[in-house]
Design a protein around this motif. Structure first.
Motif, PDB file in Angstrom:
ATOM      1  N   UNK A  38       0.831  -1.197   0.000  1.00  0.00           N
ATOM      2  CA  UNK A  38       0.000   0.000   0.000  1.00  0.00           C
ATOM      3  C   UNK A  38       0.871   1.254   0.000  1.00  0.00           C
ATOM      4  N   UNK A  39       0.302   2.335  -0.476  1.00  0.00           N
ATOM      5  CA  UNK A  39       1.020   3.604  -0.499  1.00  0.00           C
ATOM      6  C   UNK A  39       1.391   4.014   0.926  1.00  0.00           C
ATOM      7  N   UNK A  69      14.556   3.673  -6.597  1.00  0.00           N
ATOM      8  CA  UNK A  69      15.092   4.036  -5.290  1.00  0.00           C
ATOM      9  C   UNK A  69      15.051   5.545  -5.115  1.00  0.00           C
ATOM     10  N   UNK A  70      15.657   6.052  -4.037  1.00  0.00           N
ATOM     11  CA  UNK A  70      15.597   7.481  -3.733  1.00  0.00           C
ATOM     12  C   UNK A  70      16.310   8.339  -4.775  1.00  0.00           C
ATOM     13  N   UNK A  71      17.198   7.716  -5.571  1.00  0.00           N
ATOM     14  CA  UNK A  71      17.909   8.442  -6.614  1.00  0.00           C
ATOM     15  C   UNK A  71      17.227   8.313  -7.976  1.00  0.00           C
ATOM     16  N   UNK A  72      16.138   7.582  -8.032  1.00  0.00           N
ATOM     17  CA  UNK A  72      15.415   7.421  -9.293  1.00  0.00           C
ATOM     18  C   UNK A  72      15.853   6.243 -10.130  1.00  0.00           C
ATOM     19  N   UNK A 100      11.377   3.589  -1.443  1.00  0.00           N
ATOM     20  CA  UNK A 100      11.152   3.271  -2.852  1.00  0.00           C
ATOM     21  C   UNK A 100       9.833   3.849  -3.357  1.00  0.00           C
ATOM     22  N   UNK A 101       9.783   4.040  -4.671  1.00  0.00           N
ATOM     23  CA  UNK A 101       8.565   4.501  -5.339  1.00  0.00           C
ATOM     24  C   UNK A 101       8.129   3.473  -6.365  1.00  0.00           C
ATOM     25  N   UNK A 117       1.849   7.115  -9.110  1.00  0.00           N
ATOM     26  CA  UNK A 117       2.959   6.594  -8.321  1.00  0.00           C
ATOM     27  C   UNK A 117       2.561   6.457  -6.869  1.00  0.00           C
ATOM     28  N   UNK A 118       3.191   5.526  -6.171  1.00  0.00           N
ATOM     29  CA  UNK A 118       3.007   5.348  -4.735  1.00  0.00           C
ATOM     30  C   UNK A 118       4.390   5.120  -4.122  1.00  0.00           C
TER      31      UNK A 118
END
Length: 205
Positions: A38-39, A69-72, A100-101, A117-118
């Motif tokens: 879940x988001x 990840x946090x850097x894309x 993470x996204x 996105x979540x």
């Protein structure tokens, strides 16, 4: 007087029907119902898959789901698959602890694009290897499914996050219901004012 009243009533009904007609297409759009994880979820370990459930079947030819990840950087090499209204992205290699996204971009069977996105967090997973990015510079690299060679709609961050339910909750091209209610209220007020003015003029003659 009767003619005036009938005309105002007809105008009111016409406005109401117009409001309903405008609201129906917005409610008929495809949307995301739920996503797992879940988001905003905080997980103790890496998930084994990401599952998205929509309200309508998804075209398997146009399915893209990425975990960044946090850097894309993309951290999952597998492609997502669609079966009916459910889209699944398998995660064969455990993901390390971090933020993470999930970026998704699909097209429903009725050709309506859905994207959003979540986010989720992995609290700790010491056995997992470090997250790898899609490129050496850490820039995000899309990993669409092999069949989605046709350009898909751009990824847009979820407004409500349609989120365990509909991060994409509202379609960007649709008009929110509250706007239609305001328009209808204004129409009723205008008709009421006109009706009052007509009665006042008739009472003065």
């Amino acid at each position: 007087m009767r003619t005036t009243t009938r005309g105002l009533t007809l105008l009111l009904l016409t406005g109401f029907l117009a409001m309903c007609a405008g609201a129906l297409p917005a409610s008929a759009h495809s949307r995301l119902l739920s996503i797992s994880p879940a988001d905003g979820a905080a997980l103790p370990a890496s998930p084994t898959e990401v599952v998205l459930t929509f309200n309508e079947p998804i075209d398997p030819q146009f399915v893209t789901v990425r975990i960044t990840d946090s850097e894309g950087g993309n951290v999952v090499g597998q492609d997502a698959t669609a079966e009916g209204a459910k889209v699944t992205l398998p995660i064969s290699d455990p993901i390390a602890a971090g933020n993470y996204s999930v970026l998704y971009r699909v097209v429903s069977a009725d050709s309506h694009p859905i994207s959003g996105s979540t986010k989720f967090t992995i609290a700790g997973n010491p056995q997992a290897p470090p997250a790898t990015t899609g490129t050496a510079s850490g820039a995000a690299t899309p990993t669409p499914s092999a069949s989605s060679s046709v350009a898909s709609p751009p990824v847009a961050s979820a407004a409500t996050g349609d989120t365990t339910a509909a991060p994409e909750g509202e379609d960007p091209g649709s008009t929110p219901m509250w706007v239609w209610f305001i328009v209808f209220a204004a129409l009723v007020a205008a008709i009421g004012a006109t009706f009052y003015a007509v009665r006042r003029d008739e009472s003065q003659h």
